[in-house]
Design an enzyme around this catalytic site. Structure first.
Site, short mmCIF file in Angstrom:
data_model
loop_
_atom_site.label_atom_id
_atom_site.label_comp_id
_atom_site.label_asym_id
_atom_site.label_seq_id
_atom_site.Cartn_x
_atom_site.Cartn_y
_atom_site.Cartn_z
N GLN A 64 -14.97 10.57 7.24
CA GLN A 64 -14.85 11.02 8.36
C GLN A 64 -15.67 9.72 9.37
O GLN A 64 -16.68 10.35 9.58
CB GLN A 64 -14.33 12.18 8.32
CG GLN A 64 -13.40 12.75 7.80
CD GLN A 64 -13.03 14.15 7.71
OE1 GLN A 64 -12.76 15.27 8.70
NE2 GLN A 64 -13.56 14.78 6.75
N1 LIG Z 1 -1.52 5.99 -3.95
C1 LIG Z 1 -2.39 6.36 -3.64
N2 LIG Z 1 -3.59 7.91 -3.63
C2 LIG Z 1 -4.66 7.76 -3.85
C3 LIG Z 1 -5.01 6.27 -4.85
N3 LIG Z 1 -6.27 6.10 -4.37
C4 LIG Z 1 -6.51 7.71 -3.79
N4 LIG Z 1 -4.89 8.00 -3.54
C5 LIG Z 1 -4.53 9.20 -2.31
O1 LIG Z 1 -5.50 9.18 -1.10
C6 LIG Z 1 -6.42 10.98 -0.67
C7 LIG Z 1 -7.17 10.57 -0.69
O2 LIG Z 1 -7.81 10.32 -2.15
P1 LIG Z 1 -9.10 11.09 -1.13
O3 LIG Z 1 -10.33 9.68 -2.87
O4 LIG Z 1 -9.78 12.27 -1.38
O5 LIG Z 1 -10.58 9.91 -0.55
P2 LIG Z 1 -12.04 10.02 0.37
O6 LIG Z 1 -12.15 7.81 0.63
O7 LIG Z 1 -12.79 9.83 -1.00
O8 LIG Z 1 -11.77 10.46 1.70
P3 LIG Z 1 -12.75 11.56 2.54
O9 LIG Z 1 -13.81 12.08 1.61
O10 LIG Z 1 -12.10 11.80 3.61
O11 LIG Z 1 -14.02 10.17 2.67
C8 LIG Z 1 -5.77 11.31 -2.43
O12 LIG Z 1 -5.23 12.19 -2.11
C9 LIG Z 1 -5.36 10.57 -3.81
O13 LIG Z 1 -4.89 11.04 -4.12
C10 LIG Z 1 -3.94 5.30 -5.19
O14 LIG Z 1 -4.38 4.07 -6.33
N5 LIG Z 1 -3.43 5.20 -5.05
#
Ligand SMILES: Nc1nc2c(ncn2[C@@H]2O[C@H](COP(=O)(O)OP(=O)(O)OP(=O)(O)O)[C@@H](O)[C@H]2O)c(=O)[nH]1
Ligand SMILES: [Mg+2]
Length: 180
Positions: A71
């Site tokens: 974030q």
């Molecule tokens: N369609 C799709 N959704 C995905 C994929 N990878 C992650 N997501 C979705 O994207 C959203 C965010 O995923 P996170 O892994 O929590 O993202 P993050 O990068 O860790 O985010 P922060 O912790 O806020 O920095 C979740 O709802 C996941 O299920 C993908 O390859 N395809």
């Protein structure tokens, strides 16, 4: 003169561990990727505040992976994780065209940082399952990856939900561990 040998002197050195930071904007899929690496399954995630850390072992190569919250308010803290980093995994949400310019700014800011001077960069073009997403080639062009001469880099398309492409990215990292 006598020489005292301790038992530990005769043991093989401990397997070295390679420090990895997983960075990218919020919602890119960093935490989902980390737990796919660890458990081969999709975990339910909520936005990461701070970081998650896990050890991932690939063919006897140990990686200590730090997944850092993406974030906006947390990005100024990324540099507190930089020291001794050997690999940066930059996760890009391939459907998020509007914010690719912010990812680019963050990428070049990291590459200019003294503590990341020797780090290699793996870029995951994630969410390739989404209709209308950017290809790895488009992302590579936008991020002008070919202009990066002072860091080894590799871009890999992937889908963290199915795990597709993740192994190939890890294999590239593993192949680089012998280089340094
Ligand atoms: N369609 C799709 N959704 C995905 C994929 N990878 C992650 N997501 C979705 O994207 C959203 C965010 O995923 P996170 O892994 O929590 O993202 P993050 O990068 O860790 O985010 P922060 O912790 O806020 O920095 C979740 O709802 C996941 O299920 C993908 O390859 N395809
Ligand atoms: Mg997260």
């Amino acid at each position: 003169m006598s020489v005292v040998l301790h038992q530990s002197d005769c043991l093989p050195p401990l397997l070295s561990e390679h420090k990895v930071i997983i960075v990218g904007l919020d919602n890119a899929g960093k935490t989902t990727i980390l737990y796919q690496f660890l458990m081969n399954e999709v975990v339910h995630t909520s936005p990461t505040i701070g970081s998650n850390v896990e050890e991932i072992v690939v063919k006897n190569t140990h990686f200590l992976m730090w997944d850092i919250g993406g974030q906006e308010s947390l990005r100024s803290l990324w540099n507190t994780y930089y020291s001794n980093t050997e690999f940066i995994i930059l996760v890009v949400d391939s459907i998020d065209r509007e914010r690719l310019s912010i990812t680019k700014e963050e990428l070049y800011r990291m590459l200019a940082h003294e503590d990341l001077r020797k780090a290699a960069v793996l870029i995951f073009a994630n969410k390739q399952d989404m209709k209308g997403c950017m290809t790895a080639a488009e992302i590579s062009k936008y991020l002008t990856l070919s202009s990066i001469k002072d860091h080894p880099w590799h871009i890999q398309s992937c889908c963290a939900l199915t795990g597709e492409g993740l192994c190939q990215g890890l294999e590239w990292m593993t192949s680089r561990t012998g280089v340094r």
